[in-house]
Motif scaffolding. Sequence first.
Motif, short mmCIF file in Angstrom:
data_model
loop_
_atom_site.label_atom_id
_atom_site.label_comp_id
_atom_site.label_asym_id
_atom_site.label_seq_id
_atom_site.Cartn_x
_atom_site.Cartn_y
_atom_site.Cartn_z
N ILE A 6 1.05 -1.11 -0.11
CA ILE A 6 0.02 0.22 0.20
C ILE A 6 0.61 1.10 -0.33
O ILE A 6 0.25 1.97 -0.83
CB ILE A 6 -1.29 -0.09 1.39
N LEU A 52 0.87 4.86 -2.48
CA LEU A 52 1.11 5.43 -1.79
C LEU A 52 2.30 6.57 -2.31
O LEU A 52 1.83 7.84 -2.56
CB LEU A 52 0.62 6.10 -1.12
N THR A 111 -9.84 13.16 -6.11
CA THR A 111 -9.96 11.76 -5.77
C THR A 111 -10.12 11.18 -7.38
O THR A 111 -9.99 9.51 -7.29
CB THR A 111 -11.48 11.41 -5.31
N ILE A 171 -7.17 9.51 -7.57
CA ILE A 171 -6.34 8.37 -6.81
C ILE A 171 -6.71 6.84 -6.80
O ILE A 171 -6.18 6.20 -7.21
CB ILE A 171 -7.34 8.36 -4.82
N LEU A 172 -8.65 7.49 -7.92
CA LEU A 172 -9.28 6.04 -7.75
C LEU A 172 -8.33 5.50 -9.33
O LEU A 172 -7.90 4.01 -9.21
CB LEU A 172 -10.33 5.91 -8.55
N PHE A 207 -5.29 3.24 -8.18
CA PHE A 207 -5.32 2.01 -7.30
C PHE A 207 -5.81 1.03 -8.48
O PHE A 207 -5.28 0.22 -8.44
CB PHE A 207 -5.98 2.61 -6.25
N TYR A 208 -6.55 2.20 -8.98
CA TYR A 208 -7.07 0.40 -10.62
C TYR A 208 -6.19 0.22 -11.20
O TYR A 208 -5.59 -0.94 -11.06
CB TYR A 208 -8.56 1.43 -11.24
N TYR A 258 -3.85 -2.24 -9.38
CA TYR A 258 -4.79 -3.55 -9.41
C TYR A 258 -4.63 -4.33 -10.24
O TYR A 258 -4.12 -5.52 -10.38
CB TYR A 258 -6.29 -3.36 -8.75
#
Lengths: 637, 637
Positions: A481, A485, A607, A610-611, A614-615, A618
Motif C-alpha cells: 500500500i 501511495l 479523488t 487516486i481511484l 489504484f485501479y 491493481y
Amino acid sequence: NIPFETSPQAVRLYNLYNHWAMQATTYFFIFVDLSLAVFEDPAVYPLPFLATSLAEVLCLLVFFGRLVHFAKVTPRNVFWKDTKNICIVIAILGTLIDLIIYGALKISNINSVRWSRVLRPVFLINFAESHQIRKVFRSIRNTLPEITYVFLLFMFSVLMFSLMALKLFGDRNLQTVEGSPYFTNYLEIVFDMYVLVTTANSPDIMIPAYDISWLYSLFFITYVVIHTYLFMSVFLAVVYNNYKKHLKNEICKLAYMKRRKMVEAFNILKVKEGPEFVVKEAQWKELVKRVAPDISTSHRELLLRVSDDEQKGYVDKKSFVRLADLLNIQVIAMKIQAHPLENWMPRVYNSAASQCLRSMVKHRGFVWTYDVIILINAIFIALDERNPLISYAEWVFLSLYILEILLKVYTYEPRAFFAKTQFWNWFDTSIIIAALVATVLNTLLKSTSQYNSQQVLDIVFILRVLRLLRIVDSIKRFRVIMTTLINVVPTMLTFGELVLVVYYMFAIIGMELFQGKIQFFNMNSTAPLALVCGNPALKDSQFAQGKYCVNNFNDLLSSFIVLTELTVVNQWHTLANGFVLVTHQAAKLYFMAFHIVVVIMIVNIFTAFILEAFYVEYSLEKSDVESAIERKIQELG
Amino acid sequence: NIPFETSPQAVRLYNLYNHWAMQATTYFFIFVDLSLAVFEDPAVYPLPFLATSLAEVLCLLVFFGRLVHFAKVTPRNVFWKDTKNICIVIAILGTLIDLIIYGALKISNINSVRWSRVLRPVFLINFAESHQIRKVFRSIRNTLPEITYVFLLFMFSVLMFSLMALKLFGDRNLQTVEGSPYFTNYLEIVFDMYVLVTTANSPDIMIPAYDISWLYSLFFITYVVIHTYLFMSVFLAVVYNNYKKHLKNEICKLAYMKRRKMVEAFNILKVKEGPEFVVKEAQWKELVKRVAPDISTSHRELLLRVSDDEQKGYVDKKSFVRLADLLNIQVIAMKIQAHPLENWMPRVYNSAASQCLRSMVKHRGFVWTYDVIILINAIFIALDERNPLISYAEWVFLSLYILEILLKVYTYEPRAFFAKTQFWNWFDTSIIIAALVATVLNTLLKSTSQYNSQQVLDIVFILRVLRLLRIVDSIKRFRVIMTTLINVVPTMLTFGELVLVVYYMFAIIGMELFQGKIQFFNMNSTAPLALVCGNPALKDSQFAQGKYCVNNFNDLLSSFIVLTELTVVNQWHTLANGFVLVTHQAAKLYFMAFHIVVVIMIVNIFTAFILEAFYVEYSLEKSDVESAIERKIQELG
C-alpha cells in the motif's frame, strides 16, 4: 512536440531555449513574481510600492524575453495560434497597464485595486515545462459542460427544497439555537440549504423542526440523501468518467504522434534489403548514441538484440518504430559489485568474525530485533520527557539506530543500499541523521545558554515519531500500500500546482475584499475589541465565539490557511457568516464560488486521480514492450 | 439456481414455495418481527412483554415452517452446506433461548438484556428472495481483508500523528475554545485526531495551536491532506475496485451457469439434422410457450425468426443457447391504436375543431406555455399565502394543470400516455390528483371547523412545489441525467435494505446502552433539568448548548434519526461526547465503530455503485443480442 524551424541557427536557439539554466531562471522569476504578494500591501513583510513594482517590471521583462526567444524558434503562424502565448502577452500587457494606473493614482493619493495580481498564475501555467498542469486545465475545461448541467439540476433541486422549507416552516415563528428567526427569508434558506449539502450545519439546522415533530426530520433526511449522497456522487462520477475518457484520448494522441515521427525517421534512414526496407545496424547504433548519449554500451547492445531479434544485421520497420518505447524503459544494471571494504582490506572483511556479523545482519531476527526496539521507543516517546532517565534513553535509541545503518552499509554494498529505488533506506538514513543533528543542536543550545529553542525541540519530536514509520516496512501488505501511495506522490505535485494557482487567485481577491475587516489580537491582549476580532459587527456571532479571529484575509499566508479550512468544508458557513457580517450579504457568493470550484471540481479530480491510480495498480500487467525486454534478458542469461 | 429434486411431488412443493402468496407472507412476518422493536421497551408505542413475545414466537414459527418447507425441496447435504440456512437455525434458536431467559428473569423482577434482538435482520438477509442483498454482503466480506490492511495502516498513521501532537502541544498549558486542557491526554488526542479525519472538528481543533504560530497549522493541514483526502480516497478506491472485480465475477459465474443449463436442455431436445444436432421448430415453440406463457404469439414468432435466421425450420445449438437472453429483453409492442373516443364518436373526434385542438396540443408552443405557467406558479408559491388573491390563484393553477392532463389524454392515446415507460406522465398525473384531493380536503376542513389541519396543509405545500419539478422534463440534457438517476433508484433499494439492517443492529445496541440517559423536554417545558436534557452530567456540554436533547436512543425512531445524523458525520463528536458524558469513555467505541462500518464501508459502497452506474450509462452500447433483435425487427419492417 513543438514544431520548430530546421535551420542550424534555429536548432541552436532551440537548444538554448531548452537549456536547464534558462528554464531555472524562468522558474525563479515566476516564483519571484508570485511571492510579490507576500511583500505587497496587505503584506506579511511590507515593502514600499516602488520596490515591489520594480521587481514586477523586472519579472515581466524576463517573461517577455523568454516569449520573444520562443517566437524566434517557432514559425510565426504557429506561434500566434497557440493560446498559451496569447495568454502570456495579455497577462504582460494587463499587468503593465494596471501598474501604471495604480502608480499614477497612488501619487495622487487615491488607493485603487491591483486587479492584475490575479493574472500572475497565468505565467506559472503557461511557462511550465511539464505539460501536466495544462493537461489538468484542459481536462477541467472538457468536464465543464457536463458538470454545468448536473450543477444546474442540482441547484434547481436546492431551490425547490428551499421553497418547500419556506412554506413548511416560514410561518411558525420558530427560532434557531442562537435565537434568530428560523427559515423565514428565502435567500437565507437557500444558503442554509446549500450549506446543508456540505453537511456543515447538520444536524443544527434540523433541530428546531425536529423538536416539533419527527416527521419534519424526514424532510431533511430526504434532502441530504438526494443532495449530499446522490448528487455529490454524480459529480464525482462525471469528473471520473471525463478523467478516464480524456486521459485515454491524450495517451492515444501522444502514441499516434510518436508513431508518426518514428515512421518519418525510418523513411529517412531506410535502405532496401530484399523485399523490405530496413535500417542498417550501424546507422541504428549511431542514432541511439545521438538520441540517448548516456546509456551504457551493454544496454544499447541489449536494445539492439531486442529490435533485431534474429540477428540479421538490420532492424525492420516494426521494430524500429518501437525504439522510442524501448528507450523509455529503465533497465537497472544490477552489477553485483564487490563491497569497497573488500577491495581495500580483504583480509579483515572476509575474516570469520566479519562473516558472522554479516550473516547476522542478513538474518530475519535482525529486522525483528529492530522492530521490537522501535516499539519500545514508541512507549518511551509517549512517556514524560522531563524525566532525566528517559532523555538518556533517547541517546541510547539514537545510537542503536545509527549502529543499524552502519551495520547495514557494512553488510550490503553501499551503492546498492543507496540506490534510487531504495526509498526506505534513504528515508531511514535521512531521518536518523536529521534527528542526530537536531538532538545535538538542542543539547548544545540547552547547555550553553540554558535556552531551550522550541523550534529545534519541535523538529526533534517530529523526527523522533517519524522514525516509528519504519515498522510499516516490515509488514509486506503495508509495504504494498505504501509503495502505491509513494508512487502517487510525484503526480500529486501537479495537483499541488493546480491548488496553488486556484488558491492564489482566490487569496488575491479575498485580500482585496476582506483585508483589515477582521483582526487577530494576541491571547493576552487587553484591547477592548479583542473578543470581537476588532470589529463590533461580530458581537455575539459564532465567528467570534469560536475564536476564529486568526482566520482572516490580512495577508497571503493567513488567506491560504483560511482557504484550506474552507476546502476542508466543516464550519465554512461560520467563517463565511463572519465575513458577511463585517461586509455584505453578497460576500456569501465568494465563499460559495470557492466551494464550487475547489470542493466540487478539484477535490473530485483528486479523488478520481487516486481511484484511477489504484485501479491501474491493481490491474497492472506488464506492457508488451517490457515483456519483450525481459524475455531477451532471460534469453541472454 | 437452487439444485432441487426432480420428482413431481418435489416440483409441486417447489412451485408452492415460490408462490407469491407464500413469499408475501414471509415478508410480512419479517416486517412484523423487525417492527416489534417499536413496541418493546424502550418503545414508541409500549405493549406488554407478553404480547410482543407471543408475536415474536409466532414469527419464529412461521420462519421455521418456511425453512422446513425449503428443506423438503432441497437435498439434505445441500441444505446443510448452505450458510444461510444455518444462520436462520441459529437465529431462531438464539431468539428462543433469549426469550425464555428474559421471561424467566422478568418474572423474578430482574431486568436483563434482550440481546437476540440484534439477530432479527438475519431473517431479512437470508429469507429475501432477491439475491442482491446477499450479494452486497458477499461483496463486503470480500473487501474486508484489503480494507483491513489499509485501515490498520491508517490507524497506525493516526496514532503516530497523535503522538506527535502530544509531544508538540502537551506541555504548553494551552486551552481549547471551551476552556478545557488542549492535547494533554493521549487517548483523547487519538479520538480528537480521528474526529479530525472526518473533518467534524475542523478548524476548532487547530485554532489554539494556530494562535501561537502559523507553523503549527501546517501540522494539521498535513494531517488532513494525508488522512482525509489521501486515505479516504484510498478506502473508496479499494471498495470500488473490489466492487468492480466482484461484480464481474458474479456476472461471469451467472452467465456460465446459464449457458451450462441451456446446453443441458439442448442435449435433451436435440435431433440429428444433417451434420449437426438441432432443435425442431415445433419443440422450440412448445418450450417457449411453457417457459414464458405470457408472451404474445407475435413476440414468440419474432424470437423464432431471430433464432432461426435462415428459416430452415429448426434452431441450431448456438441460437438455442441464446434463448435465455432473448427472453430477458423487453419488446414493447407499439400498437398504434386508435383513440377510444375515435371509436365511440368518430364524427366529433375528427371534426375540424377537434383536429385543431389536437394539433395545438401537439405543438411545441403548448409545452412552452406550460413551462411559463409553471414559472409564474413558482413565484406565486413564494409569495405570501395569507393574501386571498394568491390563494385563489392556486385554484387557477390547479385547474390549468388538470386541463393540461385532460387535453393530453384527449390528444394522445390514453394507454400510450400511461404506458409503463412514461415516468413523467405518471408523475404529473399523480402529483396533480394528490394536490387536488389535498387542497379540497384542506378547504373543507377550513370551512367546516375553522380548523386548519397542519398535516394536510404541509402535504399541499410539498405537492405544490413538487409540481415545479416538471420543468426539468422540458430540457433535454436534464432529462438524460434524470433518467439515469431514476434508473438507479430500484437498485438503490438494495442499499436501503443494507442500511436498514445495519441501522437496526446499531439501534438495538444503542438503545440497550443509552436508553433513558438523555431526555427530551418540550420547548415550553418548565422541568428543572430541561436545559441539560434531564441529566446533570450534561451541564455546560456542547450537546446541551446545541439543544441536541431530541437526539437520543429512547426509542427505535429516535435511534434511527440519531444514526442518520451520525452518518452525515458533521457534529458526530458532539453527539458522541454527549453520550460519553452520561455513560463512560468507552461509549466512544460505539460511535467510532458506527463511523467505520457505515461511513467508511457502506457510504463508499454506495459511491462506488453510483460511479459504476454512471460509467455504464456513459459507455453503454447495445449488447449483441439486443442488436440482433433490432436488426430482425427492421428486416421484418
